[in-house]
Design an enzyme around this catalytic site. Structure first.
Site, PDB file in Angstrom:
ATOM      1  N   LYS A  55      -1.014  13.183  -5.882  1.00  0.00           N
ATOM      2  CA  LYS A  55      -1.698  13.331  -7.145  1.00  0.00           C
ATOM      3  C   LYS A  55      -2.841  12.344  -7.266  1.00  0.00           C
ATOM      4  CE  LYS A  55       2.962  13.867  -8.794  1.00  0.00           C
ATOM      5  NZ  LYS A  55       4.052  13.072  -9.305  1.00  0.00           N
ATOM      6  N   GLY A  56      -2.824  11.342  -6.415  1.00  0.00           N
ATOM      7  CA  GLY A  56      -3.742  10.217  -6.558  1.00  0.00           C
ATOM      8  C   GLY A  56      -5.217  10.563  -6.492  1.00  0.00           C
ATOM      9  N   GLU A 111      -9.638  11.807  -1.067  1.00  0.00           N
ATOM     10  CA  GLU A 111      -8.426  10.984  -1.152  1.00  0.00           C
ATOM     11  C   GLU A 111      -8.682   9.760  -2.022  1.00  0.00           C
ATOM     12  OE1 GLU A 111      -5.371  10.564  -1.070  1.00  0.00           O
ATOM     13  OE2 GLU A 111      -4.575  10.223   0.925  1.00  0.00           O
ATOM     14  N   ASP A 112      -7.619   9.280  -2.622  1.00  0.00           N
ATOM     15  CA  ASP A 112      -7.753   8.081  -3.447  1.00  0.00           C
ATOM     16  C   ASP A 112      -7.982   6.834  -2.592  1.00  0.00           C
ATOM     17  OD1 ASP A 112      -5.182   8.133  -2.378  1.00  0.00           O
ATOM     18  OD2 ASP A 112      -4.139   7.947  -4.290  1.00  0.00           O
ATOM     19  N   ASP A 115      -5.381   3.665   3.679  1.00  0.00           N
ATOM     20  CA  ASP A 115      -4.668   2.410   3.958  1.00  0.00           C
ATOM     21  C   ASP A 115      -4.273   2.392   5.433  1.00  0.00           C
ATOM     22  OD1 ASP A 115      -3.216   0.062   3.738  1.00  0.00           O
ATOM     23  OD2 ASP A 115      -1.528   0.966   2.701  1.00  0.00           O
ATOM     24  N   LYS A 143      -8.997   0.380   2.539  1.00  0.00           N
ATOM     25  CA  LYS A 143      -8.318  -0.897   2.762  1.00  0.00           C
ATOM     26  C   LYS A 143      -8.211  -1.088   4.268  1.00  0.00           C
ATOM     27  CE  LYS A 143      -4.176  -1.088   0.733  1.00  0.00           C
ATOM     28  NZ  LYS A 143      -3.075  -1.284  -0.252  1.00  0.00           N
ATOM     29  N   PHE A 164      -2.240  -4.378  -3.381  1.00  0.00           N
ATOM     30  CA  PHE A 164      -1.771  -3.101  -3.886  1.00  0.00           C
ATOM     31  C   PHE A 164      -2.565  -2.692  -5.125  1.00  0.00           C
ATOM     32  CE2 PHE A 164       0.979   0.099  -5.697  1.00  0.00           C
ATOM     33  CZ  PHE A 164       1.259   0.833  -4.561  1.00  0.00           C
ATOM     34  N   ASP A 171      -0.915   5.005  -8.133  1.00  0.00           N
ATOM     35  CA  ASP A 171       0.291   4.667  -8.890  1.00  0.00           C
ATOM     36  C   ASP A 171       1.150   3.613  -8.228  1.00  0.00           C
ATOM     37  OD1 ASP A 171       1.171   6.434  -6.732  1.00  0.00           O
ATOM     38  OD2 ASP A 171       3.109   6.391  -7.756  1.00  0.00           O
ATOM     39  N   ARG A 177      -1.321   5.488 -13.173  1.00  0.00           N
ATOM     40  CA  ARG A 177      -2.365   6.418 -12.704  1.00  0.00           C
ATOM     41  C   ARG A 177      -3.453   6.607 -13.754  1.00  0.00           C
ATOM     42  NH1 ARG A 177      -0.573   9.072  -8.054  1.00  0.00           N
ATOM     43  NH2 ARG A 177       1.623   9.636  -7.966  1.00  0.00           N
TER      44      ARG A 177
HETATM   45  P1  IMP Z   1      -1.992   5.750   4.145  1.00  0.00           P
HETATM   46  O1  IMP Z   1      -1.295   6.946   4.703  1.00  0.00           O
HETATM   47  O2  IMP Z   1      -1.230   4.474   4.415  1.00  0.00           O
HETATM   48  O3  IMP Z   1      -3.433   5.619   4.522  1.00  0.00           O
HETATM   49  O4  IMP Z   1      -1.920   5.818   2.589  1.00  0.00           O
HETATM   50  C1  IMP Z   1      -2.364   6.864   1.877  1.00  0.00           C
HETATM   51  C2  IMP Z   1      -1.585   7.002   0.605  1.00  0.00           C
HETATM   52  O5  IMP Z   1      -0.730   5.878   0.350  1.00  0.00           O
HETATM   53  C3  IMP Z   1      -2.532   7.038  -0.556  1.00  0.00           C
HETATM   54  O6  IMP Z   1      -2.943   8.348  -0.822  1.00  0.00           O
HETATM   55  C4  IMP Z   1      -1.708   6.443  -1.663  1.00  0.00           C
HETATM   56  O7  IMP Z   1      -0.928   7.443  -2.276  1.00  0.00           O
HETATM   57  C5  IMP Z   1      -0.791   5.471  -0.981  1.00  0.00           C
HETATM   58  N1  IMP Z   1      -1.317   4.084  -1.043  1.00  0.00           N
HETATM   59  C6  IMP Z   1      -1.818   3.332  -0.039  1.00  0.00           C
HETATM   60  N2  IMP Z   1      -2.237   2.132  -0.470  1.00  0.00           N
HETATM   61  C7  IMP Z   1      -2.004   2.140  -1.807  1.00  0.00           C
HETATM   62  C8  IMP Z   1      -2.254   1.176  -2.850  1.00  0.00           C
HETATM   63  O8  IMP Z   1      -2.789   0.062  -2.667  1.00  0.00           O
HETATM   64  N3  IMP Z   1      -1.889   1.551  -4.105  1.00  0.00           N
HETATM   65  C9  IMP Z   1      -1.317   2.758  -4.393  1.00  0.00           C
HETATM   66  N4  IMP Z   1      -1.089   3.681  -3.452  1.00  0.00           N
HETATM   67  C10 IMP Z   1      -1.419   3.371  -2.174  1.00  0.00           C
HETATM   68 MG    MG Z   2      -1.887   9.415  -2.701  1.00  0.00          MG
END
Ligand code: IMP
Ligand code: MG
Length: 196
Positions: A55-56, A111-112, A115, A143, A164, A171, A177
């Protein structure tokens, strides 16, 4: 009871959680306007199909879509990669697929946050198989310190430190959110009982 004050000054949720403003609402909006121009400059004549990750990514998608000139459509996909905590499980699972085919279309994944990159890596592999004409990635936040998978975004709103983030779609256990800015979640140290 939690007291949320979605002002520009941060919010206090109970005794131990605080949100410190990292990126204000105004900066987010200005940056999204610039990103929309950049995307349109790269694809001046193409209908753009925005695919957001629930949902982000929804807040980012709606603001981006409103700033894009020309033909725009959108669709949603959902994956789960995070549990209830602030750490990634590293596992990505498709929980809701797109409504329509992306074959031959110019697709921008919205995408939000990027990471570890595990979510995007999974999505890009999935979408690549479906033969879009172009496949690009727009993330509001990057990030880089958290990166595990070798993926990168074509359009990045803001690069942030390894903290974070919450707000503007992001969220912590489904909370925060709705904040109109991006903040960093901090847990206030418990006050010591002081004897007087
Ligand atoms: P990744 O797969 O680790 O790149 O992360 C992607 C998803 O993890 C994002 O779409 C977020 O839903 C969640 N996420 C990663 N870092 C954060 C953060 O700092 N705050 C909140 N959600 C995060
Ligand atoms: Mg997300």
């Amino acid at each position: 009871m939690a007291r949320a004050t979605p002002s520009g000054r941060g919010a206090s949720y109970g005794q131990n959680e605080r949100v410190r403003v990292l990126i204000t609402r105004g900066r987010i909006q200005r940056r999204i306007q610039a990103l929309a121009k950049e995307i349109r400059r790269d694809f001046p004549h193409e209908p753009l199909h925005l695919v957001s990750v629930l949902k982000g990514g929804v807040f980012f998608l709606t603001d981006l879509a409103r700033n894009l000139a020309g033909k725009v459509s959108f669709d949603f996909i959902a994956v789960s990669s995070y549990g209830q905590d602030t750490h990634s499980s590293g596992q990505v699972r498709l929980t809701r697929d797109l409504d329509s085919s992306i074959e031959g279309r110019t697709v921008i994944v919205v995408e939000d946050i990027l990471d570890t990159g595990m979510t995007l890596q999974y999505l890009l592999r999935l979408f690549q198989h479906r033969k879009p004409k172009h496949l690009r990635v727009a993330v509001l936040l990057d990030k880089p310190a958290g990166r595990i998978a070798a993926v990168r975004a074509d359009y990045v709103g803001f690069t942030i430190p390894n903290e974070f983030a919450v707000g503007y779609g992001l969220d912590y256990s489904e909370r925060y959110r709705n904040l109109p800015y991006v903040g960093v979640l901090t847990r206030a140290a418990k006050k010591k009982n002081r004897e007087k």
